[in-house]
Scaffold this active site. Structure first.
Site, PDB file in Angstrom:
ATOM      1  N   SER A   6       0.851  -1.195   0.000  1.00 66.00           N
ATOM      2  CA  SER A   6       0.000   0.000   0.000  1.00 66.00           C
ATOM      3  C   SER A   6       0.882   1.238   0.000  1.00 66.00           C
ATOM      4  CB  SER A   6      -0.889   0.012   1.240  1.00 66.00           C
ATOM      5  OG  SER A   6      -1.404   1.322   1.411  1.00 66.00           O
ATOM      6  N   HIS A  31      -1.173  -1.223  -4.436  1.00 62.55           N
ATOM      7  CA  HIS A  31      -2.444  -0.964  -3.739  1.00 62.55           C
ATOM      8  C   HIS A  31      -2.571   0.540  -3.458  1.00 62.55           C
ATOM      9  CE1 HIS A  31      -5.843  -2.235  -1.179  1.00 62.55           C
ATOM     10  NE2 HIS A  31      -5.450  -1.300  -0.330  1.00 62.55           N
ATOM     11  N   ASP A  33      -4.944   3.458  -1.850  1.00 60.00           N
ATOM     12  CA  ASP A  33      -6.044   3.708  -0.907  1.00 60.00           C
ATOM     13  C   ASP A  33      -6.650   5.086  -1.156  1.00 60.00           C
ATOM     14  OD1 ASP A  33      -6.094   1.336   0.833  1.00 60.00           O
ATOM     15  OD2 ASP A  33      -4.037   1.924   1.300  1.00 60.00           O
ATOM     16  N   MET A  35      -9.481   7.678  -0.057  1.00 60.25           N
ATOM     17  CA  MET A  35     -10.393   7.985   1.062  1.00 60.25           C
ATOM     18  C   MET A  35     -10.980   9.371   0.860  1.00 60.25           C
ATOM     19  SD  MET A  35      -8.024   6.659   4.196  1.00 60.25           S
ATOM     20  CE  MET A  35      -6.974   5.209   4.035  1.00 60.25           C
ATOM     21  N   HIS A  64      -8.397   0.730  -3.989  1.00 65.21           N
ATOM     22  CA  HIS A  64      -9.303   0.434  -2.864  1.00 65.21           C
ATOM     23  C   HIS A  64     -10.053   1.719  -2.520  1.00 65.21           C
ATOM     24  CE1 HIS A  64      -9.416  -0.687   1.752  1.00 65.21           C
ATOM     25  NE2 HIS A  64     -10.622  -0.526   1.238  1.00 65.21           N
ATOM     26  N   MET A  66     -12.473   3.905  -0.392  1.00 64.91           N
ATOM     27  CA  MET A  66     -13.107   4.045   0.935  1.00 64.91           C
ATOM     28  C   MET A  66     -13.864   5.352   0.879  1.00 64.91           C
ATOM     29  SD  MET A  66      -9.840   2.706   3.097  1.00 64.91           S
ATOM     30  CE  MET A  66      -8.816   2.801   1.638  1.00 64.91           C
ATOM     31  N   MET A 135     -11.055  -6.548   5.357  1.00 64.92           N
ATOM     32  CA  MET A 135     -10.264  -5.614   6.172  1.00 64.92           C
ATOM     33  C   MET A 135      -9.882  -6.306   7.482  1.00 64.92           C
ATOM     34  SD  MET A 135      -9.942  -2.920   4.364  1.00 64.92           S
ATOM     35  CE  MET A 135      -8.920  -2.093   5.580  1.00 64.92           C
ATOM     36  N   GLY A 142      -2.967   3.695   7.954  1.00 66.29           N
ATOM     37  CA  GLY A 142      -1.949   2.651   7.957  1.00 66.29           C
ATOM     38  C   GLY A 142      -1.429   2.454   9.368  1.00 66.29           C
ATOM     39  N   GLY A 143      -0.677   1.392   9.558  1.00 71.65           N
ATOM     40  CA  GLY A 143       0.036   1.189  10.814  1.00 71.65           C
ATOM     41  C   GLY A 143      -0.820   0.769  11.994  1.00 71.65           C
ATOM     42  N   ASP A 173      -6.288  -6.915   4.127  1.00 72.34           N
ATOM     43  CA  ASP A 173      -5.689  -5.580   4.187  1.00 72.34           C
ATOM     44  C   ASP A 173      -5.699  -5.049   5.618  1.00 72.34           C
ATOM     45  OD1 ASP A 173      -4.904  -2.962   3.776  1.00 72.34           O
ATOM     46  OD2 ASP A 173      -6.583  -2.424   2.468  1.00 72.34           O
ATOM     47  N   GLY A 174      -4.493  -4.786   6.139  1.00 73.04           N
ATOM     48  CA  GLY A 174      -4.368  -4.126   7.433  1.00 73.04           C
ATOM     49  C   GLY A 174      -3.567  -4.905   8.450  1.00 73.04           C
ATOM     50  N   GLY A 175      -2.466  -4.325   8.898  1.00 76.41           N
ATOM     51  CA  GLY A 175      -1.667  -4.946   9.947  1.00 76.41           C
ATOM     52  C   GLY A 175      -0.962  -6.221   9.527  1.00 76.41           C
ATOM     53  N   GLY A 195       1.319  -2.084   4.068  1.00 76.89           N
ATOM     54  CA  GLY A 195       1.807  -0.712   3.914  1.00 76.89           C
ATOM     55  C   GLY A 195       3.016  -0.455   4.778  1.00 76.89           C
TER      56      GLY A 195
HETATM   57  C1  DX5 Z   1      -6.281   1.144   5.599  1.00 76.44           C
HETATM   58  C2  DX5 Z   1      -5.805   0.832   4.214  1.00 76.44           C
HETATM   59  C3  DX5 Z   1      -4.638  -0.055   4.148  1.00 76.44           C
HETATM   60  C4  DX5 Z   1      -3.405   0.453   4.835  1.00 76.44           C
HETATM   61  C5  DX5 Z   1      -2.644  -0.733   5.304  1.00 76.44           C
HETATM   62  O1  DX5 Z   1      -7.496   1.808   5.507  1.00 76.44           O
HETATM   63  O2  DX5 Z   1      -6.847   0.238   3.455  1.00 76.44           O
HETATM   64  O3  DX5 Z   1      -4.355  -0.412   2.799  1.00 76.44           O
HETATM   65  O4  DX5 Z   1      -2.586   1.238   4.035  1.00 76.44           O
HETATM   66  O5  DX5 Z   1      -1.575  -0.305   6.050  1.00 76.44           O
HETATM   67  P1  DX5 Z   1      -0.815  -1.272   7.061  1.00 76.44           P
HETATM   68  O6  DX5 Z   1      -0.259  -2.396   6.253  1.00 76.44           O
HETATM   69  O7  DX5 Z   1       0.233  -0.375   7.639  1.00 76.44           O
HETATM   70  O8  DX5 Z   1      -1.819  -1.730   8.066  1.00 76.44           O
HETATM   71 ZN    ZN Z   2      -6.356  -0.594   1.453  1.00 79.32          ZN
END
Ligand code: DX5
Ligand code: ZN
Length: 213
Positions: A6, A31, A33, A35, A64, A66, A135, A142-143, A173-175, A195
């Site tokens: 990401s 990827h 994101d 938003m 993606h 959002m 998700m 991120g993070g 996706d995420g963590g 990410g």
């Molecule tokens: C969160 C995003 C993710 C994010 C993931 O809303 O959709 O794609 O960047 O980041 P990490 O891998 O740091 O959780």
């Molecule tokens: Zn994402």
């Protein structure tokens, strides 16, 4: 395991360089994101920046969304010819229509589920999808910390996919990191988004991507 870093965790002052780095580092998808500040409490990038990402990328884009207004954003990004556009089931009243629209535009449609949304909510959409994105954090940043209940959701989703459309991929996706990648694979994930793990890896993005694969 396919890996989709990401770019949310990239250095936006050096975005083209950071996009090239993951592509040269053998990622499978880039990827992106998007938003809107309404569906999620954060605002990221629009068509001008995503166009720059598309120019720098030598791997296909995985966009993606959002956002509240999927229709508007699909129209904005379709000319960039991403491989996938995914939208959240929680923000779309006419999901089947949106899936058909994305496919008609020559893009692979995917649907995203928030951590609390059951996989049964898309039971009658799976046969029309190329990918489902689960998700494993609350979307927006991120993070964040990985939510382990997604592992059970992957297993249930895999069962539905095997019944209805075995070609449909499962993306998470995420963590995601080297700490949970084996469990994700075992549960049935095909693609992971990462990410902060990729962009903040002490040995660089290439080593990070390799470690997930
Ligand atoms: C969160 C995003 C993710 C994010 C993931 O809303 O959709 O794609 O960047 O980041 P990490 O891998 O740091 O959780
Ligand atoms: Zn994402």
């Amino acid at each position: 395991m396919l890996v989709a870093p990401s770019i949310l965790s990239a250095d936006f002052g050096n975005l083209a360089k950071d996009v090239k780095a993951i592509c040269d580092g053998n990622c499978d998808l880039v990827h992106v994101d998007v938003m809107d500040g309404h569906f999620v409490p954060n605002l990221t990038i629009g068509p001008v920046v995503v166009e720059a990402v598309a120019k720098a990328a030598t791997k296909p884009l995985d966009i993606h969304l959002m956002v509240e207004d999927n229709n508007f954003f699909v129209d904005l990004f379709a000319p960039l010819k991403p491989e996938y556009i995914s939208f959240h089931i929680e923000s779309e009243k006419h999901a089947n229509r949106m899936v058909n629209k994305i496919r008609f535009l020559g893009i692979k449609p995917a649907i995203v589920l928030n951590p609390h949304t059951p996989v049964e909510s898309i039971e009658y959409l799976i046969e029309d999808l190329d990918m489902v994105l689960l998700m494993s954090v609350n979307p927006g940043f991120g993070g964040q910390k990985f939510i382990p209940s997604v592992l059970e959701k992957i297993v249930r989703l895999k069962e539905l996919i095997e019944q209805k459309n075995p070609n449909c991929l499962i993306e998470v996706d995420g963590g995601v990191s080297d700490k949970n990648i084996a469990k994700l694979k075992e549960a049935g994930a095909d693609v992971v988004v990462a990410g902060s793990y990729v962009y903040k890896h002490p040995n660089g993005v290439k080593v990070a991507i390799e470690s997930l694969k």
